[in-house]
Design an enzyme around this catalytic site. Sequence first.
Site, mmCIF file in Angstrom:
data_model
loop_
_atom_site.group_PDB
_atom_site.id
_atom_site.type_symbol
_atom_site.label_atom_id
_atom_site.label_comp_id
_atom_site.label_asym_id
_atom_site.label_seq_id
_atom_site.Cartn_x
_atom_site.Cartn_y
_atom_site.Cartn_z
ATOM 1 N N TYR A 209 -54.914 -80.802 -37.826
ATOM 2 C CA TYR A 209 -54.307 -79.153 -37.660
ATOM 3 C C TYR A 209 -54.862 -78.455 -36.490
ATOM 4 O O TYR A 209 -53.925 -77.874 -35.978
ATOM 5 C CB TYR A 209 -54.838 -78.549 -39.167
ATOM 6 C CG TYR A 209 -54.530 -77.141 -39.248
ATOM 7 C CD1 TYR A 209 -53.149 -76.647 -39.428
ATOM 8 C CD2 TYR A 209 -55.481 -76.218 -39.086
ATOM 9 C CE1 TYR A 209 -53.031 -75.476 -39.630
ATOM 10 C CE2 TYR A 209 -55.234 -74.838 -39.164
ATOM 11 C CZ TYR A 209 -54.075 -74.423 -39.457
ATOM 12 O OH TYR A 209 -53.691 -73.124 -39.518
ATOM 13 N N ILE B 185 -37.901 -73.647 -37.276
ATOM 14 C CA ILE B 185 -38.263 -73.417 -35.881
ATOM 15 C C ILE B 185 -38.366 -74.517 -35.053
ATOM 16 O O ILE B 185 -38.484 -74.495 -33.964
ATOM 17 C CB ILE B 185 -39.941 -72.577 -35.811
ATOM 18 C CG1 ILE B 185 -40.909 -73.721 -36.431
ATOM 19 C CG2 ILE B 185 -39.593 -71.179 -36.263
ATOM 20 C CD1 ILE B 185 -42.228 -73.030 -36.021
ATOM 21 N N GLY C 279 -43.916 -66.714 -46.346
ATOM 22 C CA GLY C 279 -45.176 -67.176 -46.749
ATOM 23 C C GLY C 279 -46.038 -65.906 -46.888
ATOM 24 O O GLY C 279 -45.950 -64.876 -47.174
ATOM 25 N N MET C 280 -47.459 -66.369 -47.037
ATOM 26 C CA MET C 280 -48.582 -65.494 -47.626
ATOM 27 C C MET C 280 -48.584 -64.098 -46.508
ATOM 28 O O MET C 280 -48.636 -62.941 -47.062
ATOM 29 C CB MET C 280 -49.913 -66.058 -47.812
ATOM 30 C CG MET C 280 -50.812 -65.164 -48.645
ATOM 31 S SD MET C 280 -52.346 -66.104 -49.053
ATOM 32 C CE MET C 280 -53.157 -66.687 -47.450
HETATM 33 N N1 LIG Z 1 -53.918 -69.209 -44.590
HETATM 34 C C1 LIG Z 1 -55.213 -69.286 -43.936
HETATM 35 O O1 LIG Z 1 -56.374 -69.109 -44.279
HETATM 36 C C2 LIG Z 1 -54.892 -69.360 -42.493
HETATM 37 C C3 LIG Z 1 -55.964 -69.256 -41.404
HETATM 38 C C4 LIG Z 1 -56.023 -69.341 -39.974
HETATM 39 C C5 LIG Z 1 -54.732 -69.240 -39.506
HETATM 40 N N2 LIG Z 1 -53.555 -69.134 -40.397
HETATM 41 C C6 LIG Z 1 -52.331 -69.383 -39.739
HETATM 42 O O2 LIG Z 1 -51.684 -67.997 -40.195
HETATM 43 C C7 LIG Z 1 -50.294 -68.160 -40.069
HETATM 44 C C8 LIG Z 1 -49.640 -67.830 -41.583
HETATM 45 O O3 LIG Z 1 -50.262 -68.647 -42.487
HETATM 46 P P1 LIG Z 1 -49.899 -68.331 -43.975
HETATM 47 O O4 LIG Z 1 -51.133 -68.444 -45.102
HETATM 48 O O5 LIG Z 1 -48.986 -67.284 -44.202
HETATM 49 O O6 LIG Z 1 -49.114 -69.591 -44.490
HETATM 50 P P2 LIG Z 1 -48.185 -70.063 -45.680
HETATM 51 O O7 LIG Z 1 -48.157 -69.077 -46.686
HETATM 52 O O8 LIG Z 1 -48.220 -71.438 -45.783
HETATM 53 O O9 LIG Z 1 -46.718 -69.713 -44.895
HETATM 54 C C9 LIG Z 1 -46.218 -70.861 -43.921
HETATM 55 C C10 LIG Z 1 -44.447 -70.446 -43.774
HETATM 56 O O10 LIG Z 1 -44.267 -71.266 -42.691
HETATM 57 C C11 LIG Z 1 -43.020 -71.794 -43.051
HETATM 58 N N3 LIG Z 1 -42.507 -72.827 -42.425
HETATM 59 C C12 LIG Z 1 -43.039 -74.201 -42.665
HETATM 60 N N4 LIG Z 1 -42.567 -75.061 -41.736
HETATM 61 C C13 LIG Z 1 -41.386 -74.193 -41.299
HETATM 62 C C14 LIG Z 1 -40.391 -74.739 -40.291
HETATM 63 N N5 LIG Z 1 -40.313 -75.958 -39.742
HETATM 64 N N6 LIG Z 1 -39.664 -73.647 -39.819
HETATM 65 C C15 LIG Z 1 -39.680 -72.359 -40.167
HETATM 66 N N7 LIG Z 1 -40.558 -72.048 -41.110
HETATM 67 C C16 LIG Z 1 -41.411 -73.184 -41.535
HETATM 68 C C17 LIG Z 1 -42.994 -71.987 -44.603
HETATM 69 O O11 LIG Z 1 -41.549 -71.425 -44.992
HETATM 70 P P3 LIG Z 1 -40.947 -71.962 -46.307
HETATM 71 O O12 LIG Z 1 -41.748 -72.023 -47.514
HETATM 72 O O13 LIG Z 1 -39.560 -71.279 -46.385
HETATM 73 O O14 LIG Z 1 -40.707 -73.383 -46.034
HETATM 74 C C18 LIG Z 1 -43.990 -71.053 -45.073
HETATM 75 O O15 LIG Z 1 -43.540 -69.918 -45.846
HETATM 76 C C19 LIG Z 1 -49.992 -69.827 -39.891
HETATM 77 O O16 LIG Z 1 -49.628 -69.747 -38.441
HETATM 78 C C20 LIG Z 1 -51.138 -70.235 -39.926
HETATM 79 O O17 LIG Z 1 -51.498 -71.460 -39.328
HETATM 80 C C21 LIG Z 1 -54.005 -69.153 -41.657
#
Ligand SMILES: NC(=O)c1ccc[n+]([C@@H]2O[C@H](COP(=O)([O-])OP(=O)(O)OC[C@H]3O[C@@H](n4cnc5c(N)ncnc54)[C@H](OP(=O)(O)O)[C@@H]3O)[C@@H](O)[C@H]2O)c1
Length: 279
Positions: A123, A37, A10-11
């Site tokens: 969420y 997971i 992911g990002m």
């Molecule tokens: N983006 C924001 O602004 C923000 C703000 C606050 C907190 N966060 C937190 O930061 C963390 C990372 O966020 P991000 O922006 O990098 O999110 P992201 O780009 O959406 O990446 C999340 C990853 O989770 C994986 N995923 C989803 N379901 C899964 C499962 N059942 N088992 C294993 N992997 C799974 C996906 O993998 P696949 O693509 O391989 O399915 C995806 O690559 C998360 O905990 C998010 O809640 C993000």
Amino acid sequence: MKWVLLGGHGMLGQDLQAVLADAGEQFIAFGSAECDIRDLDAVRKAIAAADVVVNCAAWTAVDKAEEHEPEAFMINAVGARNVALACAESQARCVHISTDYVMSGEGAQPWPEDAPQAPRSAYGRTKAAGEWAVRQANPRALVVRTAWLYGAGGPNFVTTMLRLAGERETLTVVADQFGQPTWTRDLADLILRLVRAEVPGGYYHGTSSGSTSWHGFAQEIFRLSGLDPERVTPITTVEFPVPAPRPANSVLGHDGLEASGVPAIAQWESRLAAHLRTG
Ligand SMILES: NC(=O)c1ccc[n+]([C@@H]2O[C@H](COP(=O)([O-])OP(=O)(O)OC[C@H]3O[C@@H](n4cnc5c(N)ncnc54)[C@H](OP(=O)(O)O)[C@@H]3O)[C@@H](O)[C@H]2O)c1
């Protein structure tokens, strides 16, 4: 140290890979296809040889979670608990990523690490449940809350603003929600510093210093990109209805980092400039 990144493509996962590679750390990144997971045995297998496990995996579709809370809960709470439990069994250091959305958004002061969670969205509820489950299963786990992420590894507010700048003469952006724009590269670097510092288990806030509104963030993106910031017009939350309520005050305090001797991420404006320079 051997690192395992779950949700590692992911990002945030992509920038963690880059930061760990630069730091000379050994790591392996799993996507959901290689390690889901929600499956405890799959997690146990994936992390078996790890010294450090970072759980970046999450249901991150905030508005969609309003109608799919049970599915989001399975990943953000049950999945998070599986990772924390497997780490406790194998003695690996667990780093779990959480969010400002666990807070109510009331008031104007930065949220301390020990403020009681009071999420306002589906969420947020699933992520708060994840925090509690992780802390219960593994008191040594680090729960790192972040917010307003942008980075090279996925669509985000910065890419959206730059795209809209090419499509419209003016755009309207919410000016009454406040937070801390945070580069995934800086968050990845902070995670590495926390682990290397061997900080005690607990909550840490992984956001940039300073704060702004979405409108202020958008204007700074325009300014740093050589575009006229006056093209961005402020509106209120009420004028931009979305399914999931957003916290008005998402600003997270950094006292826990200071107490641990780990410097917080620098001011958001300078870090945004660095991101726009380097990509
Ligand atoms: N983006 C924001 O602004 C923000 C703000 C606050 C907190 N966060 C937190 O930061 C963390 C990372 O966020 P991000 O922006 O990098 O999110 P992201 O780009 O959406 O990446 C999340 C990853 O989770 C994986 N995923 C989803 N379901 C899964 C499962 N059942 N088992 C294993 N992997 C799974 C996906 O993998 P696949 O693509 O391989 O399915 C995806 O690559 C998360 O905990 C998010 O809640 C993000």
